[in-house]
Structures are given as structure tokens and as C-alpha cells.
Write an enzyme that holds these catalytic residues in place. Structure first.
Site, mmCIF file in Angstrom:
data_model
loop_
_atom_site.group_PDB
_atom_site.id
_atom_site.type_symbol
_atom_site.label_atom_id
_atom_site.label_comp_id
_atom_site.label_asym_id
_atom_site.label_seq_id
_atom_site.Cartn_x
_atom_site.Cartn_y
_atom_site.Cartn_z
ATOM 1 N N VAL A 297 11.074 50.099 26.049
ATOM 2 C CA VAL A 297 11.995 50.792 25.153
ATOM 3 C C VAL A 297 12.668 51.977 25.856
ATOM 4 O O VAL A 297 13.846 52.253 25.668
ATOM 5 C CB VAL A 297 11.208 51.266 23.908
ATOM 6 N N ALA A 298 11.895 52.637 26.696
ATOM 7 C CA ALA A 298 12.455 53.809 27.377
ATOM 8 C C ALA A 298 13.542 53.418 28.369
ATOM 9 O O ALA A 298 14.510 54.146 28.575
ATOM 10 C CB ALA A 298 11.346 54.558 28.103
ATOM 11 N N GLU A 302 20.240 51.706 25.265
ATOM 12 C CA GLU A 302 20.781 51.086 24.048
ATOM 13 C C GLU A 302 22.243 51.433 23.791
ATOM 14 O O GLU A 302 23.008 50.620 23.289
ATOM 15 C CB GLU A 302 19.957 51.522 22.820
ATOM 16 N N ASP A 344 61.432 51.593 39.611
ATOM 17 C CA ASP A 344 62.874 51.380 39.566
ATOM 18 C C ASP A 344 63.537 52.728 39.493
ATOM 19 O O ASP A 344 62.909 53.702 39.089
ATOM 20 C CB ASP A 344 63.251 50.650 38.274
ATOM 21 N N ASP A 673 61.603 40.092 37.420
ATOM 22 C CA ASP A 673 60.579 41.042 37.845
ATOM 23 C C ASP A 673 59.174 40.561 37.488
ATOM 24 O O ASP A 673 58.190 41.091 37.994
ATOM 25 C CB ASP A 673 60.803 42.411 37.180
ATOM 26 N N ASN A 771 16.192 58.181 22.677
ATOM 27 C CA ASN A 771 17.355 57.424 23.136
ATOM 28 C C ASN A 771 18.485 57.457 22.116
ATOM 29 O O ASN A 771 19.659 57.522 22.457
ATOM 30 C CB ASN A 771 16.974 55.969 23.421
ATOM 31 N N THR A 774 20.163 60.903 22.388
ATOM 32 C CA THR A 774 20.904 61.197 23.609
ATOM 33 C C THR A 774 21.972 60.140 23.896
ATOM 34 O O THR A 774 23.160 60.413 23.797
ATOM 35 C CB THR A 774 19.944 61.322 24.794
ATOM 36 N N ASP A 775 21.534 58.902 24.216
ATOM 37 C CA ASP A 775 22.512 57.854 24.535
ATOM 38 C C ASP A 775 23.465 57.636 23.379
ATOM 39 O O ASP A 775 24.650 57.417 23.535
ATOM 40 C CB ASP A 775 21.826 56.512 24.797
HETATM 41 P P1 ATP Z 1 66.807 49.693 39.243
HETATM 42 O O1 ATP Z 1 66.749 49.709 37.750
HETATM 43 O O2 ATP Z 1 65.853 48.791 39.899
HETATM 44 O O3 ATP Z 1 66.958 51.032 39.881
HETATM 45 P P2 ATP Z 1 69.473 49.065 39.295
HETATM 46 O O4 ATP Z 1 69.688 49.276 37.853
HETATM 47 O O5 ATP Z 1 70.076 49.967 40.287
HETATM 48 O O6 ATP Z 1 68.035 48.902 39.670
HETATM 49 P P3 ATP Z 1 70.630 46.554 38.919
HETATM 50 O O7 ATP Z 1 70.814 46.858 37.494
HETATM 51 O O8 ATP Z 1 70.056 45.272 39.346
HETATM 52 O O9 ATP Z 1 69.784 47.596 39.656
HETATM 53 O O10 ATP Z 1 72.021 46.786 39.620
HETATM 54 C C1 ATP Z 1 72.210 46.539 40.971
HETATM 55 C C2 ATP Z 1 73.665 46.630 41.295
HETATM 56 O O11 ATP Z 1 74.376 45.673 40.526
HETATM 57 C C3 ATP Z 1 74.281 47.971 40.949
HETATM 58 O O12 ATP Z 1 74.227 48.836 42.023
HETATM 59 C C4 ATP Z 1 75.716 47.606 40.639
HETATM 60 O O13 ATP Z 1 76.471 47.565 41.818
HETATM 61 C C5 ATP Z 1 75.615 46.217 40.095
HETATM 62 N N1 ATP Z 1 75.637 46.215 38.632
HETATM 63 C C6 ATP Z 1 74.787 46.836 37.807
HETATM 64 N N2 ATP Z 1 75.080 46.606 36.537
HETATM 65 C C7 ATP Z 1 76.175 45.822 36.534
HETATM 66 C C8 ATP Z 1 76.962 45.222 35.518
HETATM 67 N N3 ATP Z 1 76.697 45.396 34.233
HETATM 68 N N4 ATP Z 1 77.993 44.463 35.897
HETATM 69 C C9 ATP Z 1 78.274 44.263 37.185
HETATM 70 N N5 ATP Z 1 77.561 44.795 38.187
HETATM 71 C C10 ATP Z 1 76.526 45.561 37.877
#
Ligand code: ATP
Length: 944
Positions: A297-298, A302, A344, A673, A771, A774-775
Site C-alpha cells: 500500500v505504501a 495512487e 510564416d 502545408d 497517501n 499527500t498524493d
Molecule cells: P507566408 O504566409 O508564408 O509568409 P506569404 O503570404 O508571403 O507567405 P504567399 O501567400 O504564398 O506567401 O505569397 C507568396 C507570393 O505570392 C507573394 O509574395 C506574392 O508575390 C504572391 N501573391 C500573394 N498573394 C497573391 C494573390 N492574392 N494573387 C496573386 N499573387 C499573390
């Protein structure tokens, strides 16, 4: 909603269950559901349908029922050992012992049950929060609503990254592709269309005009009407186990579970050993069985499983309060070990509040930020659309018009006269800039309606829309579109916007405002120079181009031989709290890395601004593609900025860092992603901008998309890990002490030659009581201890290090020995004086030793008086409770005499017991002081 592959492909739904939706035309479907594609359903109708059909959710059979939890509690190894002890006591006709052991076991099981039940409920609540948000048309407006609130007849928008939230009938499909492997076993995404099918018995995989709950949109865009919700969906029919937030044991839980079971086994072995040795030495059978039971038990900790579950679940709730939604419980502890955070840029490190500040065409540049500032007073007065002068340049207006047309965001004037945007902030910023220049979205799209498109994706970093050129163009636009060549005749025009580097490669010409000229090296240099100059200032730059077409082409062939128009530069301010969060990371031995799709110069500027890097070194996607894994591993261990990378590169970066022993947290928001998020030790998805697919792949979702939240969660994770270790340390030390007392009780008698009057130092019930105090009680309070002051000032704990590393094993041994010696000593001393309270003294001294130990180990480094005696209020409360209960069993006659067989102590006895307990606090404080001194003598560890 997980999308786990099913073993057998589904048979189609029975035909009589509902109209065979795929055989109906879109119009007939809408009519059958009494809904309007332009307005959607009204709120009243939605309410009625919700009331009738219930929410759009699957009945979750993954949740443990209270009975199951209770059953698990009662059949845990430790509890079974205690049951056996009760059984043995009953066999010896020690009815009181048997009854009391049973009562206490049940009490522990109940405590465990309540904690686990609370934890389950907390996890279920988290699971409900993880429900995706859907864009649905309600009462004529697009709204973001929880997928739970969908009803049949709702008109919804679908785009790449969405999880299809219910069974739907497509109304519109722009290259909409859906991954349906979960339902049909087909591994390739299926292209969706709108046309009705004829075969009512078409298998699910062939019903191309339907989308099914739980499948994921991998590409394109579309609109659809919900036809079935909840358990009536195809997924609902087969849902046996749909869990968002995964249960299961965390690595630490598993390890602790093994420790607990190991201890229990050790308890049984030691008990048997004592029994046999005692019997062999001729001791009375009954005495020896009693001793054996007591030792077992000790040893059994638990409270261990209950406290661990409780602490982890509580941790997940605390993280939620700091905007981090934990989807998988192991993340709570893994967070504490993170060594690298890959983030990002856009939206996580920056605010994702894009504002167009510069337009650059044909060598001419306007800085809109000046005009913006000048216009602010007008905007604040409520003047929604004062036009910005773009000088004399129609080319600038044309560039803005094209950027506003090649655009999926929408803009609306709010009640206060502000322009509010919905959709991608980059695109919203373009719309606002165009609107401010007098180019309204509605008029543009009326003049040039969109007929086809190639959606944006972060791999290609651009998007293209194809527009029909109408015969009549409204006044005002005529000047822009007509004169400048977009609308000279009929036919079509493709508009492309995207990363400038890519766009230049696809352009053959450049428009200089009056003529289309060949894009010669001179022009190319000028455009590249302008692009670099803007990027160097930290701006996101988009290029805009067009191409006239005879037919509405919609494949990548459109994006060739383009005519380059101009550049748009926009700023996105860094989040103010991130700079401090980055500094905290560094102090905590964690390396922040920026991974972005943006231009290297933009990335480098922001990274330096935030303190993520101190030099201009950047690894680009192109560099990365050329590197071997080994090269990448080397490069990734000291360059902190990755730019112009594609999502697939993220996976390689995670792997490179992991092979170098790093524990990696990685953020992501897009569909692509997901693999990197799964691979990372902690996949972090964005709550606001993230796609459903990325959220499903992630361990944790940031509800505010903020980098600082990751850092806060790391701190929380480290604190939780510290607290769990603290509890393990406490429980095990206490049990070592108690077993020591039990095993070594005969020793002082043997040494002094005194006859052993009582075989056992403590009775089983007394041990169980200790026990429980404490525990059970004090242990709970350890789970909520505040973070140590240096929690973010020390390097991460390696996950490979065991629970007992870092001096903890040593602490367990010496404190365990200390407890044994003090308790044994006091017991023996009283026994020798022939005082009847010798056993009560052992019992009470042990209790006080553990109370003071609990206080002393509240911090691993700081003295208790510095962390504040009352800063853990739960501990203060529970300590008072424990002391109160302890006094109650000593002085309430019924408890004292019949239940625990104690003898009342005098005030002096009580003081001696408390004083001896206090010496442990002093001893542990000395241990901490020595450790602090040692640490000061050592140089601080160097951080990456
Ligand atoms: P993160 O969020 O990873 O920092 P980001 O937002 O910079 O990335 P993306 O959104 O993939 O990355 O954009 C990458 C590139 O795509 C941008 O630098 C831009 O040149 C182009 N881009 C972004 N949004 C648009 C859009 N709506 N239309 C056209 N080109 C775009």
C-alpha cells in the site's frame, strides 16, 4: 472530422431515403430545398430547420462514457492491488481494515474518476471549438458561420483548403477539385461539375456534382447548396469514430504510467519478500501478512494517473485562454521541449493588414502613402471614396483596374464610411486602392465579367482571371479601358497578378502607357530594379500583366506571352508584440526561423526588423531545390530566413532540422502545408486565415494567428512539464520514505538489541491515509503551480532526457532517505521511552515532513519566500485542509481510536512532529541554494 480511409467503399445510399440529389438539375435541387441561390435562407427559416433537423454534427462515439471512465478507474493495476489488500485483510478477519481499505480505494477511484471526467469534458469542449467555419449566404449576405449551424438549403462557398462541411450539390465550379479518398478510396482528387447525372445508382465516386462531408477541396473554387447535414450525410451513415482532438496517452503519460506500474509491481515483490523472510524467521503469519499489505500500500502511487490527466487537461485549457487551441494532448508537453519555431511571415509575424503604398509603372512611381495621409481626415469625416490623384497616368489606373479585376476579395462601405474588405487581405488592399482611385469593383466587373480563372496558389505564386470584353463600358471606365487597349474590340482578356520574378519570365512585352513594347533586357532591368527597391523597404510587391485572347482559355497556357503593366507595393506592418516574443525565444534557447513565400529582400527586411536575423543571409526556394539534404541541414542550422519557398520546401526544412536533433514547431495555413505540419513535432495552424485542411493536420491552432501565442504556449508547456515532474518527484519521494520506514523498522531494534515489539511501523490504513493526504490532495495543487521565474530563461528540456534527469533522481534518493531516517528515528526514540504514542508520532511526523516538502519544492531554484508563500492559493487551501484533517484524525475520538488506531498527542509531541517536518524545508532550501551557487559559477549556456 478526420478523413480516415475506410476499409470498404460505400454502397450508395438507399434510394428511398432522399431524392437522388445527383440526378436533379441545380435549379430543381434549389427548388426541392426551397432556397434561393442569390439570397440563401432567411434566419427564421434556418432556425426552423435547425430545430427540426438538429445541428450539423456527427454523434461523437469517440467520447468515453462516464461508466467507461469509472470502470477503467476501478480496474487500474494499482486499484486492483489495493482490492487484493482489502481481500487479504478480510481473509484475516480484519473487517475494519478491509472495510476502510475498500472505502479509501473507492475514494481514490472517485477522485480519479472526477478528474478524468473533467478532463474528458474539457477535451470535448476543445473538440467543439475545432469545428470549421463556413462562408454561407444567409438573408442575401455572405456570412461566416460555424459548420455546426448549417442546414439543408444553405448556399455555401467552397475553396481550396476547405473541408466540405456537409453533403452538398454543386451550383458552380471553377476547377474545383476534391480529395475524396476518405469516402471512396480514390486517391486522386476528383474534378467537380454542375451538370446533373442520369444514373440514380451511380457510385459515390462518380457523383461529380455532389460534395461529401469530410472530404477536402484541394484546388479551385465553387458554390454549392447543402443537401444533407449531420448523421444523414454519407459520412454520418458510416461514422463510428470521428474525433477531432485525439485522445490517447501522451509520451509523458505513457512513461509515467510505466513508472506507476513498475512501482506497483515493485511493491508486490517487496511485500512478498518481506512475507517470506518474516515467515522463515518464525514471525507470526498474521503479523507478516499485515506488514506485507502495508508495504504494498505504501509503494503504490495512487494519485499519479489522476493528477497527470488533470494537469495536462488543465494545461490545455490554460493555453486556450492564451488563444492556443490544443488539438492533440501530447502537444501540451512537447511544446515545452521545442527548440526551433519556424513561422510564416504574413499574418503570423505581421498583422496581415495590407495597404497599397506604391504604384510603379513604366519607370514612373507614385507614393500613395502620402496621398493616403492627406486623405485620412476626409475618410474620417465619412467621405468614403475621395479619389486619389494618380497624376496623369492612365497606366496606373489600368494597373489598379486589372489588380481589382483579378481578385476574389469583396469590398463594402461600412456604416461609418470605411471601406471594409472580405477575403485575402492582399487582394482587399488592391480593391481599396482601386476604389480610392475611383475604380469601383462593381463597375469593373460589369464591364469585364469574369468567364474563367486559374486560382492563386502559393506554389505558382500568381493567379489569372479571364474576362469577356463587353460592348458597352460605363462612363469613367471608358477612359481607362477604352483608350488603353483593354477594350478596343470584343473578345477576351486574361489578367494575371503575382510574384514579379515569375511574371517577368512569362511576359514578352511591356505596356508603357501608349504602346506595347518588347520586354528587352533594358526594360527587364528597370522592372527588376524597381521590384528590388520596393522589397528592400520591406514591401510585398505584386506584378500585374494582361493578354488579349480570342477564346476564354482557362489553362496554364494562358499565362504566356503576357504584356507587363506595372508593380504594386504594399506594406504589412510587423505585429508589435512579436519583437518581444522573438527576444523571449532567444532567451529561452529557442531559435525563431521565418519561412515565407515573399521576396527575399522583403523577408530579410522584416526579419531584421523583428530581431529574427541580424544579417542579410536568406535561403531561397531556388537555393533549396539545389541543396542536398546534408547541405540543407548545415545551412538551416544558422540561416534564419527562407524566402520564395513553396509549401513542399517546408517539409524538407522540418526534416533537415529534425535530423539535426531539433524539436520543431512549424506554422502553416494552406492546403499544401499539411504534410509539413504533420511532420513537425508541433504543427501549428492559423485559426483565422488557416484552411480546414491545415487545421486538421495540426497539433495546435492559433486562434489569433499570432507568433507571440506560440511563445506563450511554449512557456505554458514548460510550466506544465515542470509541474508534472514536481508531482512525480513529490509522490515518489514520499513513497520511498514510507517504504523505507516500513522496511527498516526492525533495523534500530536489531542494532540496539531491543526486542521488536511490533512487527509494523505503520498500519495499512495509516499508510493509505497518508497517501490520500499527500498524493491525492497536495499533489493536485502542484499541477497549478505558477511558472518558475527562469522558465523562459533556460534552454529547452530534451525530450530524450528521462523524467528523473537534472538532479531529480538524486533528490528522490536523499529526501526519501531523510524522511525515512527522521520518521524512524522519532518512532524508535518514543518506543524506547515506552511511550504509547510512538506509532502516532511516526504517522504525524511523516505527514508534516510531506507538507513541508510540498512547500519546499514549489520552485526548483527559488527559495519559497521569494516566490510568495500565498501565490499558489490552491496549495495554501489544500495544505490547511490536510493539516486540519490530520488534527481531526488525531483528536476526534471515533476516527482516532477505531479508524486509524492513533493515540492523542500532547501539544509538545505535536510541536516536535511539526518541527521535524520543518527541518526538511530547511534542508531542501539548502539544496536549492547550493544549486544556485553552482549555476552562478558556470557560464550561461550559449544559445543558437
Ligand atoms: P507566408 O504566409 O508564408 O509568409 P506569404 O503570404 O508571403 O507567405 P504567399 O501567400 O504564398 O506567401 O505569397 C507568396 C507570393 O505570392 C507573394 O509574395 C506574392 O508575390 C504572391 N501573391 C500573394 N498573394 C497573391 C494573390 N492574392 N494573387 C496573386 N499573387 C499573390
Amino acid at each position: 472530422m478526420t478523413t480516415r480511409p475506410l476499409k470498404a467503399p460505400l454502397s450508395p445510399a438507399p434510394a428511398d431515403a432522399e431524392p437522388p440529389w445527383h440526378t436533379l438539375e441545380a435549379g430543381a435541387t434549389l427548388a426541392a430545398l426551397a432556397t434561393d441561390p442569390e439570397r440563401g435562407l432567411g434566419e427564421a427559416e434556418v432556425g426552423a430547420r435547425l430545430a427540426r433537423l438538429g445541428p450539423n454534427e456527427l454523434v461523437d462515439r469517440g467520447v468515453k462514457s462516464p461508466w467507461k471512465i469509472l470502470w477503467e478507474q476501478l480496474t487500474a493495476v494499482m486499484v486492483l492491488i489495493l482490492f487484493a489488500a482489502a481481500g487479504l485483510s478480510a481473509f484475516l478477519e480484519k473487517w475494519l481494515e478491509a472495510g476502510a481499505i475498500l472505502a479509501i480505494v473507492l475514494l481514490f477511484a472517485l477522485l480519479g474518476f472526477l478528474q478524468e471526467y473533467r478532463a474528458e469534458r474539457a477535451i470535448a469542449a476543445l473538440r467543439r471549438l475545432a469545428v470549421p467555419v463556413v462562408r454561407a449566404r444567409r438573408g442575401g449576405e455572405w456570412r461566416e458561420i460555424s459548420a455546426r449551424d448549417l442546414v439543408p438549403g444553405d448556399v455555401i462557398a467552397l475553396e481550396a483548403g476547405n473541408v466540405v462541411p456537409a453533403d452538398v450539390r454543386l451550383l458552380e465550379s471553377a476547377n474545383l477539385r476534391v480529395q475524396e479518398a476518405a469516402l471512396t478510396g480514390e486517391s486522386e482528387p476528383v474534378e467537380k461539375e454542375v451538370a446533373a447525372l442520369t444514373r440514380a445508382d451511380a457510385p459515390l465516386g462518380d457523383r461529380r456534382n455532389l460534395g461529401f462531408m469530410g472530404t477536402t477541396v484541394t484546388y479551385g473554387r465553387g458554390a454549392a447548396v447543402v443537401v444533407e447535414t449531420g448523421m444523414r450525410t454519407q459520412l454520418g451513415r458510416i461514422a463510428t469514430l470521428i474525433q477531432d482532438v485525439k485522445g490517447g496517452m501522451t509520451p509523458l503519460q505513457a512513461r509515467l504510467d510505466r513508472v506507476g506500474k513498475g512501482l506497483a509491481a515493485a511493491g508486490v515483490v517487496v511485500a512478498l519478500l518481506i512475507l517470506f523472510v518474516g515467515l522463515a524467521a518464525g514471525e507470526a503469519f498474521e503479523d507478516m501478512v499485515l506488514t506485507a499489505i502495508s508495504v504494498a500500500v505504501a509503494v503504490v502511487p495512487e494519485g499519479l494517473p489522476a493528477v497527470v490527466t488533470f494537469t495536462l487537461a488543465l494545461g490545455a485549457q490554460k493555453m486556450l485562454r492564451r488563444s492556443a487551441l490544443i488539438r492533440k494532448l501530447p502537444a501540451v508537453e512537447t511544446l515545452g521541449s521545442v527548440t526551433t519555431i519556424c513561422s510564416d511571415k504574413t499574418g503570423t509575424l505581421t498583422e496581415n493588414r495590407m495597404t497599397v503604398t506604391v504604384l510603379d509603372v513604366a519607370g514612373e512611381r507614385v507614393d500613395l502613402s502620402q496621398t493616403l495621409h492627406a486623405r485620412l481626415p476626409a475618410l474620417e469625416r465619412g467621405d468614403a471614396r475621395p479619389e486619389v490623384s494618380l497624376g496623369t497616368s492612365p497606366l496606373m489606373r489600368l494597373t489598379l483596374a486589372a489588380a481589382a479585376l483579378c481578385n476574389d476579395a469583396t469590398v463594402k462601405t461600412s456604416d461609418e464610411g470605411r471601406l471594409d474588405t472580405l477575403g485575402d487581405p492582399t487582394e482587399g488592399a488592391l480593391l481599396v486602392a482601386a476604389a480610392n482611385a475611383g475604380l469601383a469593383q462593381g463597375e469593373l466587373t460589369a464591364a469585364l465579367p469574369r468567364v474563367a480563372e486559374l486560382p492563386f496558389d502559393s506554389e505558382r505564386k500568381r493567379m489569372t482571371t479571364v474576362h469577356a470584353r463587353a460592348r458597352t463600358v460605363p462612363d469613367g471606365l471608358g477612359a481607362v479601358l477604352g483608350r488603353d487597349g483593354l477594350n478596343p474590340g470584343l473578345g477576351f482578356v486574361a489578367l494575371t497578378k503575382g510574384a514579379v520574378d515569375g511574371l517577368l519570365g512569362l511576359s514578352a512585352h511591356v505596356f508603357d502607357g501608349s504602346d506595347v513594347r518588347p520586354l528587352d533586357p533594358e526594360w527587364r532591368r528597370r522592372i527588376e530594379g524597381a521590384n528590388d527597391a520596393l522589397a528592400r523597404d520591406g514591401m510585398r510587391v505584386l506584378g500585374v500583366a494582361f493578354r488579349l485572347l480570342d477564346a476564354p482559355l482557362a489553362d496554364e497556357g494562358v499565362e504566356q506571352g503576357l504584356v507587363f503593366l506595372g508593380l504594386v507595393g504594399m506594406i504589412d506592418p510587423p505585429r508589435p508584440e512579436v519583437r518581444e516574443a522573438v527576444a523571449r525565444c532567444r532567451a529561452a534557447g529557442i531559435r525563431p526561423i521565418m519561412i515565407t513565400g515573399d521576396h527575399p529582400l522583403t523577408a530579410s527586411f522584416i526579419a531584421r526588423d523583428l530581431g529574427i536575423s541580424t544579417d542579410e543571409r536568406v535561403i531561397t526556394g531556388v537555393d533549396l531545390a539545389r541543396m542536398t539534404d546534408a547541405d540543407l541541414g548545415r545551412a538551416a542550422s544558422d540561416v534564419n530566413v527562407f524566402a520564395r519557398v513553396s509549401p513542399e520546401h517546408k517539409l524538407r526544412i522540418v526534416e533537415a532540422l529534425q535530423t539535426r536533433g531539433q524539436v520543431v514547431a512549424m506554422t502553416g495555413d494552406g492546403v499544401n502545408d499539411a504534410p509539413a505540419l504533420k511532420k513537425a513535432d508541433i504543427g501549428v495552424a492559423m485559426g483565422i486565415t488557416g484552411t480546414d485542411v491545415s487545421k486538421e493536420a495540426a497539433d495546435m491552432v492559433l486562434r489569433d494567428d499570432n507568433f507571440a501565442t506560440i511563445v506563450a504556449s511554449v512557456e505554458e508547456g514548460r510550466t506544465i512539464y515542470d509541474n508534472l515532474r514536481r508531482f512525480v518527484k513529490f509522490a515518489i519521494t514520499g513513497n520511498v520514505g514510507k517504504v523505507g520506514v516500513m522496511l527498516l523498522w526492525p533495523l534500530p531494534f536489531a542494532l540496539t538489541g531491543l526486542p521488536l515489539g511490533s512487527a509494523v511501523a505503520l498500519l495499512p490504513l495509516q499508510l493509505l491515509w497518508l497517501n490520500l493526504m499527500t498524493d491525492g490532495l497536495l499533489g493536485l495543487a502542484m499541477g497549478v503551480e505558477k511558472p518558475e521565474s527562469n522558465v523562459m530563461g533556460r534552454p529547452p528540456q530534451s525530450p530524450k532526457e528521462g523524467i528523473f534527469s537534472g538532479g531529480m533522481g538524486w533528490h528522490v534518493v536523499w529526501v526519501g532517505a531523510y524522511i525515512t531516517v527522521v520518521a524512524l528515528g522519532v518512532g524508535f526514540w518514543y518506543y524506547r521511552q515506552d511511550l504509547p504514542q510512538w506509532q502516532t508520532m511516526i504517522f504525524t511526523t511523516l505527514a508534516f515532513l510531506q507538507v513541508f516538502q510540498a512547500l519546499a519544492i514549489r520552485s526548483n531554484t527559488e527559495p519559497v519566500w521569494r516566490i510568495g508563500l500565498f501565490s499558489n492559493r490552491l496549495l495554501v487551501g489544500l495544505t490547511l485542509l490536510v493539516v486540519g484533517l490530520q488534527l481531526a484524525v488525531l483528536y476526534v475520538p471515533l476516527l482516532q481510536a477505531t479508524f486509524l488506531r492513533l493515540v492523542p498527542l500532547s501539544a509538545a509531541d505535536l510541536l516536535i512532529a511539526a518541527g521535524l517536518g520543518f527541518t526538511l524545508l530547511v534542508a531542501v532550501e539548502i539544496e536549492k541554494w547550493l544549486a544556485r551557487r553552482r549555476r552562478r559559477g558556470r557560464p550561461a549556456p550559449a544559445h543558437a
